[in-house]
Every structure is written in structure tokens, then in C-alpha cells.
Design a protein around this motif. Structure first.
Motif, short mmCIF file in Angstrom:
data_model
loop_
_atom_site.label_atom_id
_atom_site.label_comp_id
_atom_site.label_asym_id
_atom_site.label_seq_id
_atom_site.Cartn_x
_atom_site.Cartn_y
_atom_site.Cartn_z
N CYS A 11 0.85 -1.16 0.03
CA CYS A 11 -0.06 0.02 -0.13
C CYS A 11 1.08 1.25 -0.07
O CYS A 11 0.40 2.31 -0.30
CB CYS A 11 -0.97 -0.02 1.25
SG CYS A 11 -0.26 0.06 2.93
N ASP A 14 1.29 1.58 -3.70
CA ASP A 14 -0.26 1.85 -4.12
C ASP A 14 -0.64 3.09 -3.97
O ASP A 14 -1.52 3.77 -4.94
CB ASP A 14 -0.90 0.78 -3.66
CG ASP A 14 -0.60 -0.63 -4.18
OD1 ASP A 14 -0.98 -1.88 -3.60
OD2 ASP A 14 0.25 -0.76 -5.24
N LEU A 15 -0.62 3.66 -2.77
CA LEU A 15 -1.20 5.07 -2.44
C LEU A 15 0.05 6.08 -2.66
O LEU A 15 -0.55 7.16 -2.39
CB LEU A 15 -1.62 4.89 -1.07
CG LEU A 15 -2.65 3.96 -0.55
CD1 LEU A 15 -2.95 4.18 0.95
CD2 LEU A 15 -3.87 4.20 -1.26
#
Length: 313
Positions: A11, A14-15
Motif C-alpha cells: 500500500c 499503491d497509495l
């Protein structure tokens, strides 16, 4: 942190809380708060595009937080956004779409390689049509080989006078410039990573490179200049000049946007035309006839009797 250490926590990438370091892509560095907010907002916009009221509320919140983050950022951190690494085709596409939406006057592109395939042209067609609809002017540079692709001709016919195209024997790697304020260049050989450049000095330098190539290039509708040597085409002259520089067949093919097989066929015709029985003898004949100078070069031409006059472009 090392890129490999982020594997268990996907993440973070991903973020876009972390992004590759432009100086060493094996390392990850923190992303500035307003840039994270921009990415999160873009994802939110895609999910709730049917609800204009909710999008408006999100934009308002984003502007407030972005302004707050900007005030708290140290100057060095703020400057870091002038070079941004885009990791993955989805992020490259999103950044390109964002730049397209913000563009108001001009797009300059350099498209290396040979004949443009249909899927390559269709990838950016929606952006090109959106730009044309806003009156944005576009100038594209291709290799001479691209002239033979029907897909490119169809694309230019569709775009009308919104796009002007010119060609050269060889061009630099892919480059896209929006409004002379933001540029995109590949960051690796397979183009799965790109650099988004907003530093004024870097962008100005790339604009200068483009403009100088543009002045040397030929309009797509103009015929290629004659070599002045019977039986030798413009492309064969370009190949001869690169052979004289000592390049291998694969390198010559890549630079001119043709296949290695096509390149070798041209070399065989050159040898036959010049009466060369070997590569060594071919090099001598190339120098004797003045083919060791690239088309448009002001280098002196070789021996009398078989010389050709380079055509200025």
C-alpha cells in the motif's frame, strides 16, 4: 528505504506514499503531502464521477489541505516535485491525462522508431482529440521510415491542421512537452517508467533540442532529398554514414527505425552498387564517394567522379 523492503507493505507504493528516488531507482523516498492528496483525489474522482456534488466537496477539501501542506513543506522538499518518477504504465497514463487536461496552447512530441503501429497511435488518440477540441496546436517529429505507415497518415488526416508532422533520418528518444512547462521522457528501456519534468531549466533545454531538430526536419509531405548518386537512396546514404562511424547493423537499424533484416538488405544493395566485395572494401568506397557524411552535413565530399552533393535540409 530500499525498494525491496517495501514489498511486504504494497500500500505504500499503491497509495504513492513512497516513490522511486530519481537518483537511484532501487531506493524509495517519501512523497510530499499535497502530491499524495492529488493522487487520492484522482482515484476518488474516478469512483464518484456520477456525483458532481461529492466531487466538488472533495476538491474543496483537497485545496485546503494542499495549501496547508505547502506552507509546512521545507523549500527543498517542495523543489523535489520538479522531477517526479512515474512507476508503471497506469501512473504514466494518469499523469499524461492530467497534463493534457491542463494544456492550453501547444504540444511538442518526438516519436522514435519506425512505422507507427495502430495500437500505438490509438493509445494517445483520445488526448489528441481533446487537445484539438480546445484549439491546441501539435507538432510531431518522426523518423523518415514512419512516412510509410498508413496508420500515421490516417491519424494526421483525422487531426487535420491541428497537427504538423516532420521527419528526420533519426531522432532522440521519446519526448512529450506540454505548453513548454512540463515534459515526459522514458526512465527505462521498456518504457514502464517515466520522468515527469517541471524544472524550468530542464524543460527549456528540451524545448531547445526539439526546435533545433524541427528546423532540420522535412515536412511529411515533402519528398526526401536526392542523394546525387545514381542507384543509392536517401536511406542507404544514411546507413552508409552510420557504417562509416563504425556502428553495427543492430545499432543502425534501431537509430533509423528499421528492422535489422531491412538494414542488411540495404547494406547488400550498397555493396552491389558501389562494387564492394567485403565490408572493409565497402567502407573504402563509402569514403571515396562522400557517403561517410550524413545527409545535410557540411563535411567535405570525397573523390571526383563518384561524389554526391549532400542536400541541406
Amino acid at each position: 528505504m530500499p525498494r525491496r523492503d517495501a514489498g511486504p507493505v504494497p500500500c505504500l507504493l499503491d497509495l504513492a506514499l513512497l516513490h522511486p528516488d530519481p537518483d537511484d531507482m532501487d531506493w524509495l523516498v517519501p512523497t510530499s503531502p499535497q502530491e499524495v492528496m492529488t493522487r487520492l483525489l484522482r482515484g476518488l474522482y474516478d469512483e464518484v464521477s456520477a456525483s458532481q456534488r461529492r466531487v466538488g466537496s472533495a476538491v474543496t477539501a483537497f485545496e485546503w489541505y494542499a495549501d496547508l501542506g505547502q506552507r509546512r513543506l521545507a523549500p527543498a522538499a517542495a523543489e523535489g516535485t520538479s522531477i517526479r518518477v512515474l512507476d508503471g504504465l497506469a501512473r504514466i497514463q494518469a499523469a499524461m491525462d492530467e497534463a493534457t487536461q491542463a494544456c492550453t496552447t501547444e504540444v511538442l512530441t518526438v516519436q522514435p522508431g519506425g512505422i507507427r503501429r495502430e495500437h500505438e497511435l490509438s493509445e494517445g488518440l483520445h488526448r489528441a482529440l481533446a487537445l484539438r477540441g480546445r484549439g491546441v496546436r501539435m507538432r510531431d517529429l518522426y523518423t523518415h521510415v514512419a512516412r510509410h505507415g498508413q496508420g500515421l497518415l490516417n491519424y494526421l488526416e483525422l487531426m487535420g491542421d491541428a497537427v504538423e508532422a516532420r521527419t528526420l533520418d533519426e531522432v532522440i528518444d521519446r519526448l512529450i512537452l506540454f505548453d513548454r512547462t512540463v515534459a515526459f521522457v522514458p526512465a527505462n528501456t521498456d518504457r514502464t517508467m517515466a520522468l515527469e519534468l517541471r524544472h524550468p531549466a530542464l524543460v527549456e533545454y528540451l524545448v531547445t533540442v526539439f526546435e533545433r531538430l524541427w528546423r532540420l526536419a522535412l515536412p511529411l509531405t515533402a519528398p526526401l532529398p536526392d542523394t546525387g548518386i545514381e542507384g543509392i537512396s536517401h536511406r542507404e546514404r544514411s546507413i552508409a554514414a552510420l557504417l562509416a562511424e563504425g556502428h553495427q547493423d543492430a545499432v543502425i537499424a534501431e537509430r533509423l527505425g528499421i528492422s535489422v533484416r531491412t538494414c542488411r538488405a540495404h547494406i547488400a544493395r550498397l555493396s552491389e552498387t558501389l562494387g564492394a566485395a567485403s565490408r572493409t572494401q565497402l567502407g573504402v568506397r563509402i569514403a571515396q564517394t562522400g557517403l561517410d557524411a550524413l545527409p545535410g552535413s557540411s563535411a567535405p565530399v570525397g573523390a571526383p567522379g563518384g561524389r554526391g552533393t549532400p542536400t541541406a535540409r
